[in-house]
Enzyme design. Structure first.
Site, PDB file in Angstrom:
ATOM      1  N   LYS A  69      -7.760  -1.805  10.980  1.00  0.00           N
ATOM      2  CA  LYS A  69      -7.072  -2.118   9.715  1.00  0.00           C
ATOM      3  C   LYS A  69      -5.873  -1.176   9.560  1.00  0.00           C
ATOM      4  CE  LYS A  69      -6.310  -2.006   5.085  1.00  0.00           C
ATOM      5  NZ  LYS A  69      -5.413  -1.095   4.364  1.00  0.00           N
ATOM      6  N   GLU A 102       0.845  -1.214   0.000  1.00  0.00           N
ATOM      7  CA  GLU A 102       0.000   0.000   0.000  1.00  0.00           C
ATOM      8  C   GLU A 102       0.873   1.253   0.000  1.00  0.00           C
ATOM      9  OE1 GLU A 102      -3.364  -0.233   2.657  1.00  0.00           O
ATOM     10  OE2 GLU A 102      -3.516   1.950   2.722  1.00  0.00           O
ATOM     11  N   ASP A 128       4.421 -14.974  11.157  1.00  0.00           N
ATOM     12  CA  ASP A 128       3.183 -15.475  10.546  1.00  0.00           C
ATOM     13  C   ASP A 128       2.078 -14.425  10.699  1.00  0.00           C
ATOM     14  OD1 ASP A 128       0.774 -16.747  10.050  1.00  0.00           O
ATOM     15  OD2 ASP A 128       1.347 -18.622  11.027  1.00  0.00           O
ATOM     16  N   HIS A 186      -2.941  10.050   0.499  1.00  0.00           N
ATOM     17  CA  HIS A 186      -3.055   8.739  -0.129  1.00  0.00           C
ATOM     18  C   HIS A 186      -2.906   8.862  -1.643  1.00  0.00           C
ATOM     19  CE1 HIS A 186      -4.300   4.561   0.126  1.00  0.00           C
ATOM     20  NE2 HIS A 186      -4.959   4.777  -1.003  1.00  0.00           N
TER      21      HIS A 186
HETATM   22  C1  MEV Z   1      -6.133   2.593   4.944  1.00  0.00           C
HETATM   23  O1  MEV Z   1      -5.292   1.544   4.556  1.00  0.00           O
HETATM   24  C2  MEV Z   1      -6.245   2.643   6.439  1.00  0.00           C
HETATM   25  C3  MEV Z   1      -7.236   3.680   6.981  1.00  0.00           C
HETATM   26  O2  MEV Z   1      -8.518   3.520   6.408  1.00  0.00           O
HETATM   27  C4  MEV Z   1      -7.258   3.487   8.475  1.00  0.00           C
HETATM   28  C5  MEV Z   1      -8.311   4.328   9.185  1.00  0.00           C
HETATM   29  O3  MEV Z   1      -9.351   4.671   8.589  1.00  0.00           O
HETATM   30  O4  MEV Z   1      -8.064   4.637  10.372  1.00  0.00           O
HETATM   31  C6  MEV Z   1      -6.769   5.074   6.628  1.00  0.00           C
END
Ligand code: MEV
Length: 439
Positions: A280, A85, A296, A393
């Protein structure tokens, strides 16, 4: 039958590729060439990778990057990260720098206990079973000694063997719940070997236990396996500073920033839809280091998410507070990782990653990984509660779009310069490229 094959694993690598090409890829020579292009020219190195798994046909590259300037418990680290990413490493490095200027990260090990279970069926008197397990404790330890003696020399081994009654959920179902200290190894093989030995001890000793009836003697073992849920193998990572010290070029109003940040974390604590995405973001940092260090990531993922739902609702892994003018942000993560065994002494890049981290033990690695997760989470929530994440991003994603459209060097320079001052979107990049190409 077209599309199925017997004895595939016995074919050579070349034959496997040819079969795939013939059966699924319309014999496209270019595809076969591409698959082979990813082979390493160093035959020995390629062989090493081939033998990690079955039916290897080629390698699959992921970027191995580094995020510098992490100050953790007063030691500087450059953290290796394997991730696809675009924005993750940039965000980690930015968060590292931000907190390095404010005292750095603190990380503490809360506990290091691993767990395994022998799941079995027993039809009979519960009290007799309890007495039998008590009576057999020493035998379990004696029978596993051949497996545990090296671990014991390193200060680890089996910590406790307890009986758990699960008959309320499934009739006749009990567990031997076993806890372990596996020191610097993740310990999966060690734990599973101990458990399988305990299972046979359990069956054998039950057959000879005179207080048992015939039915009670016939203990039926269903399975013996470690648990990837390790709620007592936990590390805490945290950052804190006076609220006014949060001021930065992109944080003009630190009180507003801290307030919104804490609100955002609170939302993730109570709202599962947000919590999953919030976590995530944590795992962007965690998995990248777990992968780079040859651990792992599926085990870590499974264990961490179970931990996030430990009170019955899925919640944020991290927490934030403002108390007496101090902003604090912290995370507790269950991380069963190793720095010896497994891939750690096999994969050349894993060896380099561990060297880069100054050859950490498992507990140090737990601290580093938790910090990477917290840093990543900080960067994401900071963006979300200020500029939004798309700005950063898409800037990072710009390179992917330029690659997709095979932009020339000249086009790249012009496009990147243009988007220094303009908002990146897929269509805006395509439009600009088209205009440049018409000129
Ligand atoms: C993107 O990989 C991760 C995010 O969506 C985490 C979040 O929303 O806190 C930016």
């Amino acid at each position: 039958m077209i599309g199925s094959i017997n004895g595939f694993s016995k074919l050579s690598k070349e034959e496997k590729i040819n079969w795939i090409a013939k059966t699924y890829l319309n014999n496209q020579e270019a595809v076969v060439d591409l698959i082979k292009q990813y082979w390493n020219s160093d035959v020995e190195l390629q062989k090493l990778h081939d033998e990690f798994i079955e039916n290897t046909i080629t390698n699959f590259y992921l970027p191995f990057g580094v995020a510098p300037n992490f100050l953790i418990n007063d030691t500087w680290y450059t953290i290796p990260m394997v991730i696809e990413e675009s924005s993750v490493i940039a965000a980690a490095a930015k968060a590292a720098k931000f907190w390095a200027d404010r005292g750095g990260f603190k990380a503490t090990i809360l506990d290091t206990e691993k767990i395994g279970q022998v799941h079995f069926m027993y039809k009979g008197d519960k009290q007799k079973l309890e007495q039998f397990i008590q009576h057999t404790q020493a035998q379990f330890l004696e029978d596993t000694f051949a497996i545990t003696q090296n671990m014991q020399k390193r200060g680890g081994g089996i910590l406790a063997i307890t009986l758990r009654d699960k008959t309320q959920e499934i009739p006749n179902y009990y567990q031997l719940h076993v806890t372990f200290d596996t020191k610097d190894s993740m310990g999966a093989n060690f734990i599973n070997s101990c458990l399988e030995q305990m299972a046979s001890t359990l069956k054998r000793e039950a057959m000879q236990y005179s207080a048992f009836s015939d039915q009670e003697q016939a203990i039926d073992v269903v399975m013996s396996i470690l648990s990837n849920y390790v709620p007592n193998c936990v590390v805490r990572a945290e950052v804190s500073c006076p609220v006014e010290d949060l001021e930065a070029s992109d944080i003009k109003d630190p009180v507003l920033f801290a307030t919104k940040f804490v609100q955002a974390v609170r939302i993730a604590e109570i709202e599962p839809f947000r919590a999953v995405t919030h976590n995530k973001g944590v795992m962007n940092g965690v998995d990248a280091v777990v992968l780079a260090t040859g651990n792992d990531f599926r085990a870590i993922e499974a264990g961490v998410h179970a931990y996030a739902a430990r009170d019955g609702q899925y919640r944020s892994l991290s927490h934030a507070s403002i108390e007496n003018g101090i902003f604090k942000f912290w995370i507790d993560l269950p991380l069963a990782v190793g720095t010896v065994g497994g891939l750690t002494s096999l994969h050349p890049m894993v060896k380099i990653a561990l060297q880069l981290l100054q050859k950490p033990g498992a507990t140090q690695l737990m601290q580093i990984i938790a910090v990477a997760g917290l840093a990543q989470n900080f960067a994401a929530v900071k963006s979300l509660t200020t500029t939004g994440i798309q700005q950063g991003h898409m800037k990072m994603h710009l390179m992917n779009i330029l690659n997709q459209f095979k932009a020339t060097n000249d086009e790249r320079v012009k496009v990147v310069a243009h988007f220094e001052k303009n908002i990146v979107s897929h269509s805006a990049v395509v439009e600009l490229l088209e205009t440049l190409r018409k000129e």
